[in-house]
Design a protein around this motif. Structure first.
Motif, PDB file in Angstrom:
ATOM      1  N   MET A   1      -0.153  -1.948  -4.929  1.00  4.72           N
ATOM      2  CA  MET A   1      -1.551  -2.357  -5.054  1.00  4.72           C
ATOM      3  C   MET A   1      -2.464  -1.465  -4.226  1.00  4.72           C
ATOM      4  SD  MET A   1      -3.908  -4.290  -6.293  1.00  4.72           S
ATOM      5  CE  MET A   1      -3.096  -5.718  -7.014  1.00  4.72           C
ATOM      6  N   LEU A   2      -2.042  -1.163  -2.984  1.00  2.00           N
ATOM      7  CA  LEU A   2      -2.863  -0.322  -2.122  1.00  2.00           C
ATOM      8  C   LEU A   2      -3.020   1.077  -2.724  1.00  2.00           C
ATOM      9  CD1 LEU A   2      -4.414   0.168   0.475  1.00  2.00           C
ATOM     10  CD2 LEU A   2      -2.242   0.719   1.598  1.00  2.00           C
ATOM     11  N   LYS A   3      -1.918   1.620  -3.261  1.00  2.00           N
ATOM     12  CA  LYS A   3      -1.979   2.939  -3.876  1.00  2.00           C
ATOM     13  C   LYS A   3      -2.961   2.950  -5.053  1.00  2.00           C
ATOM     14  CE  LYS A   3       0.897   6.456  -6.100  1.00  2.00           C
ATOM     15  NZ  LYS A   3       2.280   6.805  -6.546  1.00  2.00           N
ATOM     16  N   THR A   4      -2.895   1.886  -5.861  1.00  2.00           N
ATOM     17  CA  THR A   4      -3.792   1.781  -7.013  1.00  2.00           C
ATOM     18  C   THR A   4      -5.243   1.712  -6.560  1.00  2.00           C
ATOM     19  OG1 THR A   4      -2.082   0.615  -8.262  1.00  2.00           O
ATOM     20  CG2 THR A   4      -4.334   0.453  -9.085  1.00  2.00           C
ATOM     21  N   ARG A   5      -5.511   0.918  -5.524  1.00  2.00           N
ATOM     22  CA  ARG A   5      -6.872   0.788  -5.004  1.00  2.00           C
ATOM     23  C   ARG A   5      -7.397   2.131  -4.505  1.00  2.00           C
ATOM     24  NH1 ARG A   5      -9.031  -4.195  -3.724  1.00  2.00           N
ATOM     25  NH2 ARG A   5     -10.241  -3.234  -2.038  1.00  2.00           N
TER      26      ARG A   5
ATOM     27  N   THR B   1      -8.119   4.510  -7.476  1.00  2.00           N
ATOM     28  CA  THR B   1      -9.353   4.109  -8.158  1.00  2.00           C
ATOM     29  C   THR B   1     -10.579   4.452  -7.327  1.00  2.00           C
ATOM     30  OG1 THR B   1      -8.199   2.279  -9.257  1.00  2.00           O
ATOM     31  CG2 THR B   1     -10.596   2.167  -9.177  1.00  2.00           C
TER      32      THR B   1
ATOM     33  N   ASP C   1     -10.618 -11.964 -10.941  1.00  2.00           N
ATOM     34  CA  ASP C   1     -11.540 -10.833 -11.016  1.00  2.00           C
ATOM     35  C   ASP C   1     -12.400 -10.953 -12.262  1.00  2.00           C
ATOM     36  OD1 ASP C   1     -10.397  -9.531  -8.716  1.00  2.00           O
ATOM     37  OD2 ASP C   1      -8.730  -8.914  -9.999  1.00  2.00           O
TER      38      ASP C   1
ATOM     39  N   GLY D   1     -10.399  -6.315 -15.480  1.00  2.00           N
ATOM     40  CA  GLY D   1      -9.446  -5.371 -14.909  1.00  2.00           C
ATOM     41  C   GLY D   1      -9.860  -3.937 -15.126  1.00  2.00           C
TER      42      GLY D   1
ATOM     43  N   PRO E   1      -8.762  -0.720 -11.769  1.00  2.00           N
ATOM     44  CA  PRO E   1      -7.439  -1.099 -11.249  1.00  2.00           C
ATOM     45  C   PRO E   1      -7.417  -1.200  -9.725  1.00  2.00           C
ATOM     46  CG  PRO E   1      -7.211   0.558 -12.965  1.00  2.00           C
ATOM     47  CD  PRO E   1      -8.680   0.437 -12.684  1.00  2.00           C
ATOM     48  N   GLY E   2      -6.938  -2.322  -9.253  1.00  2.00           N
ATOM     49  CA  GLY E   2      -6.865  -2.554  -7.817  1.00  2.00           C
ATOM     50  C   GLY E   2      -8.141  -3.089  -7.208  1.00  2.00           C
ATOM     51  N   HIS E   3      -9.246  -3.034  -7.956  1.00  2.00           N
ATOM     52  CA  HIS E   3     -10.544  -3.469  -7.444  1.00  2.00           C
ATOM     53  C   HIS E   3     -11.158  -4.589  -8.277  1.00  2.00           C
ATOM     54  CE1 HIS E   3     -11.213  -0.266  -4.394  1.00  2.00           C
ATOM     55  NE2 HIS E   3     -10.387   0.392  -5.173  1.00  2.00           N
TER      56      HIS E   3
END
Length: 277
Positions: free
Chosen positions: A1-5, A8, A243, A246, A249-251
């Motif tokens: 998740m952190l990598k995706t955030r 993005t 959210d 989507g 991604p991640g945000h």
């Protein structure tokens, strides 16, 4: 998740930062219009519009945005539009958060269809006008909301005890909100004292109002950044989603990123002189 955030965030910065800093105002306005239309699509989804309804609503918002340019753009502010958006946020925002009516049905849903278009179009006009006043000005306007959010996050993590709106957004605390306000005040005070990157929102308010009223004005804007955030949180909670979409991604969604800006932008422009610069 952190990598995706992180990925993005890097992509978003790679798109928005050069356009904001270096592109002509027309390109900046086109990019913000793109953002606003997607936010409108998410708004309709949170109001539980099915089928092609959200797409239609987004297209209607786009058409309203184009039509609204006759009210004035850039340095000559469309104040009636900002007034309409301001009335919505000042009256409906606190009422909704206190009473928590069901927003996605009946008269409330119809009302929010109309109010949403006004809010999104006002958001676009405010950002374009701020960009025409200069890159430092538009960044200082955005920075107010970002600082309030960042300060609230860290202060809430460190000191948060009393819940701000436990049934709407359990993670938010009064200590966090105060921390966000303090962060804004410190940065604004330093910017004014050093005459940094003027003109900014802070220098414009100080020149017009003086120190005490500038503090009061910034306090109101910080408070409405919280109201905008909580308003969307209530919409999401009633829609049963985490959210707004989507798309990022991640945000989450676009609306998740601009919810606090929606009330702050028109209110800030109403408090400034009819022309900027």
């Amino acid at each position: 998740m952190l990598k995706t955030r992180v990925i993005t965030a890097i992509v978003l910065l790679a798109v928005f930062l050069p356009v904001t800093l270096f592109a002509p105002v027309g390109a900046f306005g086109a990019l913000i219009a793109f953002v606003v239309v997607f936010a409108a699509w998410e708004w309709a989804r949170l109001l539980k519009v099915g089928g092609a309804g959200p797409v239609v609503y987004a297209l209607v918002t786009a058409a309203a945005l184009v039509a609204s340019t006759r009210l004035g753009t850039g340095m000559q502010l469309p104040r009636p539009l900002f007034q309409a958006a301001g009335v919505f946020w000042v009256l409906a925002g606190p009422f909704v958060l206190l009473r928590k009516p069901t927003l996605a049905q009946g008269a409330w849903r119809l009302f929010l269809f109309v109010a949403g278009i006004v809010a999104f179009v006002a958001c676009w006009h405010a950002l374009v006008a701020a960009r025409m006043a200069g890159v430092p000005f538009v960044l200082s306007l955005l920075l107010l909301v970002w600082l309030a959010d960042i300060g609230a996050y860290f202060a809430g993590k460190a000191f948060g005890r009393r819940k701000l709106a436990p049934t709407i957004s359990p993670g938010k605390s009064w200590e966090g909100a105060i921390g966000g306000w303090v962060t804004v005040m410190i940065v604004a005070g330093v910017a004014i004292a050093l005459h940094a990157f003027e003109p900014t929102l802070y220098s414009a308010l100080f020149a017009q109002f003086g120190a005490v009223r500038t503090i009061a004005t910034l306090t109101v804007l910080v408070a409405f950044s919280v109201i905008g955030d909580l308003f969307e949180s209530l919409l999401k909670r009633q829609a049963g989603v985490k959210d707004s979409s989507g798309l990022l991604p991640g945000h989450g969604g676009v609306l998740d990123r601009i919810d606090a800006l929606l009330p702050v932008l028109p209110l800030a422009m109403l408090l400034l002189p009819p022309t900027l610069g």
